[in-house]
Design a protein around this motif. Structure first.
Motif, mmCIF file in Angstrom:
data_model
loop_
_atom_site.group_PDB
_atom_site.id
_atom_site.type_symbol
_atom_site.label_atom_id
_atom_site.label_comp_id
_atom_site.label_asym_id
_atom_site.label_seq_id
_atom_site.Cartn_x
_atom_site.Cartn_y
_atom_site.Cartn_z
ATOM 1 N N THR A 98 0.781 -1.472 0.052
ATOM 2 C CA THR A 98 0.057 0.047 0.187
ATOM 3 C C THR A 98 0.952 0.998 0.129
ATOM 4 O O THR A 98 0.582 2.605 -0.351
ATOM 5 C CB THR A 98 -0.568 -0.031 1.548
ATOM 6 N N CYS A 99 2.037 1.205 0.385
ATOM 7 C CA CYS A 99 2.975 1.785 0.707
ATOM 8 C C CYS A 99 3.186 2.528 1.608
ATOM 9 O O CYS A 99 1.954 2.924 2.313
ATOM 10 C CB CYS A 99 2.933 3.161 -0.387
ATOM 11 N N PHE A 100 3.830 2.320 2.743
ATOM 12 C CA PHE A 100 3.995 2.448 3.998
ATOM 13 C C PHE A 100 3.656 4.053 4.698
ATOM 14 O O PHE A 100 2.437 4.614 5.759
ATOM 15 C CB PHE A 100 5.191 2.183 5.028
ATOM 16 N N MET A 101 4.046 5.167 4.059
ATOM 17 C CA MET A 101 4.039 6.524 3.472
ATOM 18 C C MET A 101 2.838 6.793 3.363
ATOM 19 O O MET A 101 2.023 8.021 3.847
ATOM 20 C CB MET A 101 4.823 7.762 3.471
ATOM 21 N N VAL A 102 1.928 5.797 2.363
ATOM 22 C CA VAL A 102 0.436 6.019 1.929
ATOM 23 C C VAL A 102 -0.217 6.394 3.151
ATOM 24 O O VAL A 102 -1.202 6.932 3.670
ATOM 25 C CB VAL A 102 -0.065 5.659 0.948
ATOM 26 N N THR A 103 -0.695 4.056 3.311
ATOM 27 C CA THR A 103 -1.372 4.064 4.351
ATOM 28 C C THR A 103 -0.891 3.042 4.552
ATOM 29 O O THR A 103 -0.884 2.088 4.692
ATOM 30 C CB THR A 103 -2.579 3.300 3.909
ATOM 31 N N PRO A 104 -0.476 2.951 6.180
ATOM 32 C CA PRO A 104 0.984 2.163 6.708
ATOM 33 C C PRO A 104 0.208 0.695 7.407
ATOM 34 O O PRO A 104 -1.288 0.498 7.161
ATOM 35 C CB PRO A 104 0.764 3.267 8.316
ATOM 36 N N MET A 310 17.285 10.085 15.651
ATOM 37 C CA MET A 310 15.652 9.437 14.929
ATOM 38 C C MET A 310 15.640 10.319 14.414
ATOM 39 O O MET A 310 14.682 10.869 13.329
ATOM 40 C CB MET A 310 15.545 7.991 14.857
ATOM 41 N N ASP A 311 14.707 11.042 15.045
ATOM 42 C CA ASP A 311 13.966 12.359 15.151
ATOM 43 C C ASP A 311 14.456 13.361 14.909
ATOM 44 O O ASP A 311 13.781 14.602 14.688
ATOM 45 C CB ASP A 311 12.986 12.488 16.716
ATOM 46 N N GLY A 315 10.060 15.775 8.608
ATOM 47 C CA GLY A 315 8.566 14.837 8.596
ATOM 48 C C GLY A 315 8.616 15.326 6.788
ATOM 49 O O GLY A 315 8.795 15.516 5.456
ATOM 50 N N GLY A 316 8.717 13.466 6.092
ATOM 51 C CA GLY A 316 8.398 13.440 4.785
ATOM 52 C C GLY A 316 10.325 13.296 4.552
ATOM 53 O O GLY A 316 10.575 12.841 2.946
ATOM 54 N N GLY A 317 10.782 13.705 5.386
ATOM 55 C CA GLY A 317 12.976 13.421 5.149
ATOM 56 C C GLY A 317 13.045 11.948 4.698
ATOM 57 O O GLY A 317 14.596 11.706 4.116
ATOM 58 N N LEU A 318 12.417 11.189 5.186
ATOM 59 C CA LEU A 318 13.459 9.645 5.338
ATOM 60 C C LEU A 318 11.574 8.792 4.543
ATOM 61 O O LEU A 318 10.763 9.160 4.166
ATOM 62 C CB LEU A 318 12.893 8.805 6.531
ATOM 63 N N GLY A 319 12.195 8.178 3.445
ATOM 64 C CA GLY A 319 10.681 6.695 3.135
ATOM 65 C C GLY A 319 11.068 6.807 1.738
ATOM 66 O O GLY A 319 12.975 6.466 1.563
#
Ligand SMILES: *Cc1c(COP(=O)(O)O)cnc(C)c1O
Length: 448
Positions: A98-104, A310-311, A315-319
């Motif tokens: 589903t893509c984890f960044m779209v629907t986990p 890690m944090d 937001g959105g910088g990793l994936g």
């Protein structure tokens, strides 16, 4: 076949050659490979796999080969481990992506929870998942740079970190990994490694002081975002740094605000008889990169580390589209369950004692074995001209090709190409291990 031969997933656990290697069907497929696959993609053994389980790879001609390579340290739990297969199948039936960044989905989160539990240190940890080891290393560098606001990356002689542009720059060996592929990413600096066989007797602390001196004089401690090191080097020759080296480097990192990254992609996940190789020296890394053994053969990789590091990324910088794919994540949960259920750390240590005993016997007869090193089921021998440190890559090559002809899947490595590495799946039986080393003893005897 004798009725006593045990089977794993229907594969009898015995070496059995029914043709010369490669057999006719492999030869036919090899011809098609040569015609259709880019020449740069190499082949260690021109034998096509049909099935694999336990410690055996069955080829398309029906030959049964003993696996001492685990597909380069990947199939630690075996090539078709029950829980890996079951969980991956169930996930395939549910959905593939589903893509984890779209629907986990939960498998990704569960892998991150397992990584927090299994990696060293009791601090708060977080993870991000990727597809390959190189991608994990790249992301560890990205995270360290944002966290520190610095650019420089320090790596070591003989290091291997991957084949992407940044990780090629981090990898030491020119041929075949870097040759002609430049220009490489900048701000990567190389420090001397602790290499006990070739160090002239430096202690771990002395070797660390030598490396730190290079870093401070040539880069500047306050310029360094991260030090990235394999706690036992993989492709570089299974080099185990002298005791005290890793802790001294880690301590220097802490004092200088540098992120200490352990690249456990080859050594991690029970391979060395502990979950992670840094544990042998009680080192707690800021970040750990994992891949290979994590998912029983499916492509998955991770960066795990201190939550505040890690944090630090926006937001959105990793994936990535596929990072932490649900089937691969489910397979990882199966692989971790297998490791726990079968106590594969203990099994790795049993394998170490068998292999090392066999190698010590061989060394008595063959002075070309200058060094036996490694931990757990990650053991190597380094071959030199007897009585010298001059690498003997030709001998390593000759032994490897004869052992392969006899149905043993063996890998070489090392900056000088003179190291034999033994990386059996931890699902291999004692009998198969002994048989593989019987063959190796015969081959070395014939060549002596
Ligand atoms: C294999 C390896 C990598 C690269 O992993 P890929 O999945 O091939 O990209 C990085 N670091 C180490 C230590 C490795 O052994």
């Amino acid at each position: 076949m004798s009725t006593e031969t045990p089977t794993v997933n229907g594969v009898p656990q015995e070496r059995r050659l029914v043709t010369d290697l490669p057999g006719p069907r492999s030869a036919e497929l090899m011809a098609r490979k040569l015609a259709a696959v880019a020449g740069g993609v190499g082949t260690t053994m021109p034998v096509f796999a049909a099935k694999a389980a336990g410690g055996i790879i069955v080829d398309v001609d029906g030959n049964h080969l003993i696996d001492l390579g685990s597909g380069i340290a990947v199939t630690t739990v075996g090539s078709s481990a029950t829980q890996v297969v079951e969980r991956a199948k169930a996930q395939l039936d549910a959905f593939t992506h589903t893509c984890f960044m779209v629907t986990p989905y939960d498998a990704y989160v569960e892998v991150c929870e397992a990584l927090a539990e299994l990696t060293p240190g009791d601090h708060d940890k977080k993870s991000a998942l990727f597809n390959s080891g190189a991608e994990a290393v790249e992301n560890a560098v990205k995270i360290a740079r944002v966290h520190t606001g610095r650019d420089a990356v320090v790596v070591f002689d003989h290091a291997y970190h991957g084949r992407t542009n940044l990780t090629m720059a981090m990898t030491a060996k020119q041929m075949p990994y870097k040759h002609g592929f430049g220009p490489f990413a900048g701000e990567v600096y190389r420090a001397p490694m602790s290499y006990p066989l070739r160090d002239g007797g430096l202690s771990g602390e002395e070797a660390a002081a030598r490396a730190i001196d290079v870093i401070e004089k040539q880069v500047g401690g306050d310029q360094v975002a991260c030090v990235v090191i394999e706690p036992i080097q993989g492709e570089g020759g299974f080099i185990v740094p002298a005791d005290g080296f890793l802790p001294a480097i880690a301590e220097w990192c802490t004092k200088n605000g540098v992120v200490f990254v352990a690249d456990e992609i080859q050594a991690g996940f029970c391979r060395t008889g502990s979950w992670f190789a840094v544990e042998h020296e009680s080192v707690v890394p800021d970040l750990i990169t994992t891949a290979k053994g994590i998912a029983g053969g499916l492509p998955l990789a991770a960066v795990t580390g201190r939550a505040e590091i890690m944090d630090s990324v926006h937001g959105g910088g990793l994936g990535g589209t596929y990072g932490g794919n649900p089937v691969a994540a489910a397979a990882a949960l199966g692989a971790i369950a297998e490791m726990k259920e079968h106590d594969l750390n203990k099994r790795a240590l049993q394998i170490e004692s068998i292999i090392v005993a066999r190698l010590l016997q061989l060394q008595e007869m063959h002075p070309a074995i200058a060094d036996i090193r490694g931990r757990g089921a990650m053991i190597a021998i380094e071959l030199t001209k007897p009585g010298t440190l001059e690498p003997d890559a030709a001998l390593a090559g000759a032994i490897a090709s004869r052992a392969r002809e006899a149905g043993i899947v063996v890998l070489t490595c090392g900056t000088y190409g003179n190291v034999f590495r033994f990386l059996p799946p931890l699902s291999i039986s004692d009998e198969l291990l002994h048989e593989a080393f019987d063959v190796l003893a015969t081959v070395m005897g014939d060549l002596a």
